[in-house]
Design a protein around this motif. Structure first.
Motif, mmCIF file in Angstrom:
data_model
loop_
_atom_site.group_PDB
_atom_site.id
_atom_site.type_symbol
_atom_site.label_atom_id
_atom_site.label_comp_id
_atom_site.label_asym_id
_atom_site.label_seq_id
_atom_site.Cartn_x
_atom_site.Cartn_y
_atom_site.Cartn_z
ATOM 1 N N PHE B 33 0.845 -1.196 0.000
ATOM 2 C CA PHE B 33 0.000 0.000 0.000
ATOM 3 C C PHE B 33 0.886 1.254 0.000
ATOM 4 C CE2 PHE B 33 -3.776 -2.459 0.745
ATOM 5 C CZ PHE B 33 -3.325 -3.553 1.464
ATOM 6 N N PRO B 34 1.151 1.811 -1.175
ATOM 7 C CA PRO B 34 1.947 3.034 -1.261
ATOM 8 C C PRO B 34 1.069 4.284 -1.328
ATOM 9 C CG PRO B 34 1.771 2.054 -3.423
ATOM 10 C CD PRO B 34 0.975 1.176 -2.481
ATOM 11 N N ALA B 45 4.835 11.129 -7.209
ATOM 12 C CA ALA B 45 6.096 10.635 -6.648
ATOM 13 C C ALA B 45 5.783 9.827 -5.405
ATOM 14 C CB ALA B 45 7.034 11.785 -6.325
ATOM 15 N N LEU B 46 6.470 8.690 -5.262
ATOM 16 C CA LEU B 46 6.251 7.838 -4.098
ATOM 17 C C LEU B 46 6.626 8.598 -2.832
ATOM 18 C CD1 LEU B 46 5.567 5.038 -2.937
ATOM 19 C CD2 LEU B 46 7.990 4.456 -3.204
ATOM 20 N N LEU B 47 5.708 8.581 -1.865
ATOM 21 C CA LEU B 47 5.902 9.308 -0.610
ATOM 22 C C LEU B 47 6.293 8.339 0.516
ATOM 23 C CD1 LEU B 47 5.580 12.088 0.809
ATOM 24 C CD2 LEU B 47 3.189 11.468 1.208
ATOM 25 N N ILE B 48 5.494 7.325 0.687
ATOM 26 C CA ILE B 48 5.700 6.351 1.758
ATOM 27 C C ILE B 48 4.842 5.130 1.432
ATOM 28 C CG2 ILE B 48 3.838 7.354 3.149
ATOM 29 C CD1 ILE B 48 5.413 6.695 5.669
ATOM 30 N N ALA B 49 5.264 3.959 1.901
ATOM 31 C CA ALA B 49 4.519 2.736 1.601
ATOM 32 C C ALA B 49 4.555 1.804 2.807
ATOM 33 C CB ALA B 49 5.095 2.038 0.375
ATOM 34 N N ALA B 92 -2.771 0.365 -4.130
ATOM 35 C CA ALA B 92 -2.623 -0.977 -3.585
ATOM 36 C C ALA B 92 -2.216 -1.923 -4.694
ATOM 37 C CB ALA B 92 -3.927 -1.441 -2.941
ATOM 38 N N SER B 93 -1.480 -2.959 -4.308
ATOM 39 C CA SER B 93 -1.138 -3.997 -5.282
ATOM 40 C C SER B 93 -0.974 -5.326 -4.559
ATOM 41 C CB SER B 93 0.135 -3.649 -6.052
ATOM 42 O OG SER B 93 1.260 -3.714 -5.206
#
Lengths: 115, 115
Positions: B33-34, B45-49, B92-93
């Protein structure tokens, strides 16, 4: 270093016109993704390329949409006979390798407006 | 069928306040869950996952809280700053599947932090 670049940044097309959108991924990244972002919507997965494997085209909304990736680097998303509902921001992303934990780095997108 | 539901659609917070964005998912197979942050004219941009083996992950002022039984996760931004004003997307993946690169995104939350 250079990030993902996309061109053109903006494109205005007349309904029925074909458009080609370009993506230059980060050098060395083997995985490349295309997404569509419509107003007020999240990102919609379109297509995925990984190395020399067959692309995952499961997200393409119609046969008017196609994409290719030449030499494992640059990719072009082509929309034939554009419709007004194709108006959106088309985002390209790349990652170093395949796999869900790999960070996807996004380009700035191409904003397409179909009149 | 919307697999990841995000709320609120927009959020206004005063500087120094706490911003909270919530997401709920339906597919119990999701296990990654990013959160992505997107500024105007830029790509996400990816922040936190987070993975579901922990209930909370903190990076600086950003914290993800995860509730597996409720199938919910949320982003908390402490001491919100005007520079945090952006659109935030949860995603989500499913890492175990053959299509583990596919991210399912929420529709986004437009955060405005007033000075």
């Amino acid at each position: 270093g250079a990030g993902v670049s996309q061109s053109p940044r903006y494109k205005v097309a007349k309904r029925g016109q074909d458009v080609a959108l370009r993506c230059d991924p980060i050098s060395g990244h083997t995985a490349l993704y295309w997404y569509r972002q419509s107003l007020g919507q999240g990102l919609e997965f379109l297509i995925y390329f990984q190395g020399n494997s067959a692309p995952d085209k499961s997200g393409l909304p119609s046969d008017r949409f196609s994409a290719e990736r030449t030499g494992g680097s640059v990719s072009t998303l082509t929309i034939q006979r554009t419709q007004q509902e194709d108006s959106a921001v088309y985002l390209c992303a790349s990652s170093a390798r395949a796999g869900g934990l790999e960070t996807q780095y996004f380009g700035p997108g191409t904003r397409l407006l179909v009149l | 069928q919307q697999q990841v539901k995000q709320s609120p659609q927009s959020l206004i917070v005063q500087k120094g306040g706490i911003s909270i964005i919530n997401c709920a998912y339906e597919n119990t197979a999701f296990d990654y869950f990013p959160w992505y942050q997107q500024f105007p004219g830029k790509g996400p941009a990816l922040l936190i996952a987070i993975r579901p083996d922990v209930s909370e992950k903190k990076e600086g002022r950003f914290t993800i809280s995860f509730n597996k039984s409720a199938k919910q996760f949320s982003l908390h931004i402490m001491d919100s700053q005007p520079g945090d004003s952006a659109t935030y997307f949860c995603a989500a993946s499913y890492l175990g599947g053959g299509s583990n690169y596919k991210l399912t995104f929420g529709k986004g939350t437009l955060l405005t932090v007033n000075p």
